[in-house]
Motif scaffolding. Structure first.
Motif, PDB file in Angstrom:
ATOM      1  N   THR A 204       0.831  -1.202   0.000  1.00 17.73           N
ATOM      2  CA  THR A 204       0.000   0.000   0.000  1.00 17.73           C
ATOM      3  C   THR A 204       0.865   1.252   0.000  1.00 17.73           C
ATOM      4  OG1 THR A 204      -1.844  -1.113   1.112  1.00 17.73           O
ATOM      5  CG2 THR A 204      -1.750   1.283   1.279  1.00 17.73           C
ATOM      6  N   ALA A 205       1.966   1.227   0.749  1.00 20.93           N
ATOM      7  CA  ALA A 205       2.872   2.379   0.774  1.00 20.93           C
ATOM      8  C   ALA A 205       3.458   2.663  -0.599  1.00 20.93           C
ATOM      9  CB  ALA A 205       3.987   2.138   1.789  1.00 20.93           C
ATOM     10  N   LEU A 206       3.576   1.614  -1.426  1.00 26.37           N
ATOM     11  CA  LEU A 206       4.099   1.770  -2.784  1.00 26.37           C
ATOM     12  C   LEU A 206       3.002   2.029  -3.808  1.00 26.37           C
ATOM     13  CD1 LEU A 206       6.631  -1.209  -2.752  1.00 26.37           C
ATOM     14  CD2 LEU A 206       7.181   1.222  -2.559  1.00 26.37           C
ATOM     15  N   GLY A 207       1.758   1.954  -3.358  1.00 26.71           N
ATOM     16  CA  GLY A 207       0.642   2.122  -4.281  1.00 26.71           C
ATOM     17  C   GLY A 207       0.466   0.950  -5.211  1.00 26.71           C
ATOM     18  N   ARG A 208       0.865  -0.252  -4.741  1.00 23.67           N
ATOM     19  CA  ARG A 208       0.843  -1.435  -5.589  1.00 23.67           C
ATOM     20  C   ARG A 208      -0.314  -2.369  -5.243  1.00 23.67           C
ATOM     21  NH1 ARG A 208       4.167   1.067  -7.885  1.00 23.67           N
ATOM     22  NH2 ARG A 208       6.350   0.539  -8.323  1.00 23.67           N
ATOM     23  N   GLU A 209      -1.057  -2.780  -6.240  1.00 18.88           N
ATOM     24  CA  GLU A 209      -1.905  -3.960  -6.116  1.00 18.88           C
ATOM     25  C   GLU A 209      -0.978  -5.166  -6.034  1.00 18.88           C
ATOM     26  OE1 GLU A 209      -4.387  -6.417  -9.393  1.00 18.88           O
ATOM     27  OE2 GLU A 209      -5.108  -4.365  -9.036  1.00 18.88           O
ATOM     28  N   PHE A 210      -1.317  -6.158  -5.205  1.00 21.57           N
ATOM     29  CA  PHE A 210      -0.442  -7.323  -5.125  1.00 21.57           C
ATOM     30  C   PHE A 210      -1.244  -8.588  -4.888  1.00 21.57           C
ATOM     31  CE2 PHE A 210      -0.970  -6.530  -0.639  1.00 21.57           C
ATOM     32  CZ  PHE A 210      -0.686  -7.715   0.030  1.00 21.57           C
ATOM     33  N   GLU A 211      -0.559  -9.705  -5.051  1.00 16.63           N
ATOM     34  CA  GLU A 211      -1.192 -11.020  -4.958  1.00 16.63           C
ATOM     35  C   GLU A 211      -0.498 -11.856  -3.891  1.00 16.63           C
ATOM     36  OE1 GLU A 211      -0.898 -14.921  -7.738  1.00 16.63           O
ATOM     37  OE2 GLU A 211      -1.695 -13.140  -8.747  1.00 16.63           O
ATOM     38  N   TRP A 212      -1.298 -12.512  -3.073  1.00 14.03           N
ATOM     39  CA  TRP A 212      -0.772 -13.535  -2.169  1.00 14.03           C
ATOM     40  C   TRP A 212      -1.066 -14.865  -2.847  1.00 14.03           C
ATOM     41  CZ3 TRP A 212       0.374 -12.445   3.361  1.00 14.03           C
ATOM     42  CH2 TRP A 212       0.886 -13.573   4.033  1.00 14.03           C
ATOM     43  N   LYS A 213      -0.033 -15.509  -3.341  1.00 15.86           N
ATOM     44  CA  LYS A 213      -0.222 -16.744  -4.103  1.00 15.86           C
ATOM     45  C   LYS A 213      -0.296 -17.905  -3.110  1.00 15.86           C
ATOM     46  CE  LYS A 213       1.610 -18.975  -8.271  1.00 15.86           C
ATOM     47  NZ  LYS A 213       0.354 -18.896  -9.033  1.00 15.86           N
ATOM     48  N   LEU A 214      -1.514 -18.352  -2.842  1.00 17.76           N
ATOM     49  CA  LEU A 214      -1.760 -19.336  -1.796  1.00 17.76           C
ATOM     50  C   LEU A 214      -1.818 -20.740  -2.381  1.00 17.76           C
ATOM     51  CD1 LEU A 214      -2.512 -19.797   1.221  1.00 17.76           C
ATOM     52  CD2 LEU A 214      -4.910 -19.625   0.506  1.00 17.76           C
ATOM     53  N   TYR A 215      -1.009 -21.631  -1.822  1.00 15.45           N
ATOM     54  CA  TYR A 215      -0.990 -23.035  -2.245  1.00 15.45           C
ATOM     55  C   TYR A 215      -1.770 -23.887  -1.249  1.00 15.45           C
ATOM     56  CZ  TYR A 215       2.467 -21.783  -5.748  1.00 15.45           C
ATOM     57  OH  TYR A 215       3.101 -21.217  -6.840  1.00 15.45           O
ATOM     58  N   GLY A 216      -2.288 -25.006  -1.745  1.00 17.27           N
ATOM     59  CA  GLY A 216      -3.187 -25.823  -0.953  1.00 17.27           C
ATOM     60  C   GLY A 216      -2.582 -26.370   0.321  1.00 17.27           C
ATOM     61  N   HIS A 217      -1.256 -26.494   0.381  1.00 18.84           N
ATOM     62  CA  HIS A 217      -0.605 -27.067   1.562  1.00 18.84           C
ATOM     63  C   HIS A 217      -0.040 -25.991   2.496  1.00 18.84           C
ATOM     64  CE1 HIS A 217       2.438 -26.342  -1.491  1.00 18.84           C
ATOM     65  NE2 HIS A 217       3.397 -26.441  -0.581  1.00 18.84           N
ATOM     66  N   ASP A 218      -0.261 -24.713   2.188  1.00 19.20           N
ATOM     67  CA  ASP A 218       0.265 -23.648   3.036  1.00 19.20           C
ATOM     68  C   ASP A 218      -0.460 -23.614   4.386  1.00 19.20           C
ATOM     69  OD1 ASP A 218       2.038 -22.911   1.075  1.00 19.20           O
ATOM     70  OD2 ASP A 218       0.894 -21.160   0.393  1.00 19.20           O
ATOM     71  N   GLN A 219       0.278 -23.225   5.389  1.00 20.80           N
ATOM     72  CA  GLN A 219      -0.251 -23.134   6.756  1.00 20.80           C
ATOM     73  C   GLN A 219      -0.397 -21.674   7.182  1.00 20.80           C
ATOM     74  OE1 GLN A 219      -1.186 -25.855   8.620  1.00 20.80           O
ATOM     75  NE2 GLN A 219      -0.778 -27.002   6.736  1.00 20.80           N
ATOM     76  N   PRO A 220      -1.270 -21.380   8.150  1.00 21.43           N
ATOM     77  CA  PRO A 220      -2.201 -22.299   8.815  1.00 21.43           C
ATOM     78  C   PRO A 220      -3.369 -22.671   7.902  1.00 21.43           C
ATOM     79  CG  PRO A 220      -2.570 -20.077   9.589  1.00 21.43           C
ATOM     80  CD  PRO A 220      -1.363 -20.017   8.690  1.00 21.43           C
ATOM     81  N   HIS A 221      -4.176 -23.649   8.325  1.00 20.57           N
ATOM     82  CA  HIS A 221      -5.237 -24.158   7.477  1.00 20.57           C
ATOM     83  C   HIS A 221      -6.281 -23.102   7.138  1.00 20.57           C
ATOM     84  CE1 HIS A 221      -3.766 -28.225   7.533  1.00 20.57           C
ATOM     85  NE2 HIS A 221      -3.783 -28.281   8.864  1.00 20.57           N
ATOM     86  N   ASP A 222      -6.426 -22.092   7.989  1.00 18.57           N
ATOM     87  CA  ASP A 222      -7.419 -21.053   7.740  1.00 18.57           C
ATOM     88  C   ASP A 222      -6.807 -19.790   7.132  1.00 18.57           C
ATOM     89  OD1 ASP A 222      -6.016 -20.171   9.951  1.00 18.57           O
ATOM     90  OD2 ASP A 222      -7.787 -19.554  11.096  1.00 18.57           O
TER      91      ASP A 222
END
Length: 264
Positions: A68-86
């Protein structure tokens, strides 16, 4: 293929220790998160994380603050095995919007079967300049109905500044572009990623998609890469499975768009 072992290799090389994938971008580890930051035309986002419930909300807040400080839209690329489960629920609660889930698939290049012939009247043309990039953009618009401005700018920058990291190809029916795809070559990882494969509706089901895979696989092998990686849609997954690709996990893009500043 030992799926668990291959997934561990992928996580280590392509996420945890990933090199930047665009001109002007850099990758850094901040706590238990690895992220890429770059110009607006580059992919900005979280590549890898190793979080537990006590740290996850703070890590999410740190990433939204950074971009946000950079004014950038960004993506959190979430994989099925990433933790925590929620983690997916926590991202949505923080304002992230999920995209369509895809399947991470990998194949050894040496094990891919030989490809079939191209349909009559189709020629594969390597993309090396702005003219070729515009042809690819026409395919993307026709196949997916999307504005490819950002991808066009990024690809042209790669072809100009880092040509050894990308291969692009367009299938032509005479003077008309009907299919296109690119390949991202990630130095030092052994993996080449297949991206952006699309064919206009009238030419689907004729073997062009398969031919584009073969074209890129040959180049990857010639340059010393051992594996092809794809984030496969539900449409492409059956084709890739028939070719010998193995599904390792799912991947879902969670996008965060900074709220515009309000003048006081």
């Amino acid at each position: 293929m030992d799926q668990d072992a291959m997934l561990a290799v992928f996580d280590d090389r392509m996420r945890k220790n990933a090199p930047p994938d665009a001109p002007g971008a850099y990758v850094e580890r901040v706590g238990d998160v690895v992220r890429q930051t770059g110009p607006d035309t580059a992919w900005n986002g979280v590549l890898w994380s190793a979080l537990d419930r006590s740290r996850v909300d703070g890590a999410i807040a740190e990433q939204t603050g950074h971009y946000t400080a950079l004014g950038r839209e960004f993506e959190w690329k979430l994989y099925g095995h990433d933790q925590p489960h929620d983690l997916a629920d926590r991202l949505e609660a923080a304002g992230f919007v999920p995209g369509e889930p895809e399947t991470l698939m990998v194949a050894p290049i040496a094990g891919l079967p030989a490809g079939g012939a191209l349909p009559a009247g189709i020629e594969l043309r390597p993309v090396t300049d702005a003219t070729g990039v515009e042809l690819m953009a026409r395919v993307q618009a026709a196949a997916f109905g999307t504005d490819g401005t950002r991808h066009r700018q990024r690809l042209l920058a790669q072809l100009t500044e880092q040509p050894d990291t990308v291969v692009a190809v367009v299938a032509m029916a005479g003077d008309v572009p009907v299919s296109a795809a690119r390949m991202e070559l990630v130095p030092g990882t052994g993996f080449a990623g297949l991206w952006g494969g699309g064919t206009v509706a009238a030419w689907r089901g004729r073997g062009i998609y398969r031919a584009l895979i073969d074209f890129r696989a040959r180049i990857a092998a010639e340059r010393g890469y051992h594996y092809l990686q794809v984030d496969a849609s539900s449409q492409s997954r059956p084709i890739l499975e028939r070719l010998g690709f193995t599904a390792l996990t799912t991947t879902t893009p969670y996008t965060y768009r900074p709220r515009p500043a309000i003048d006081s």
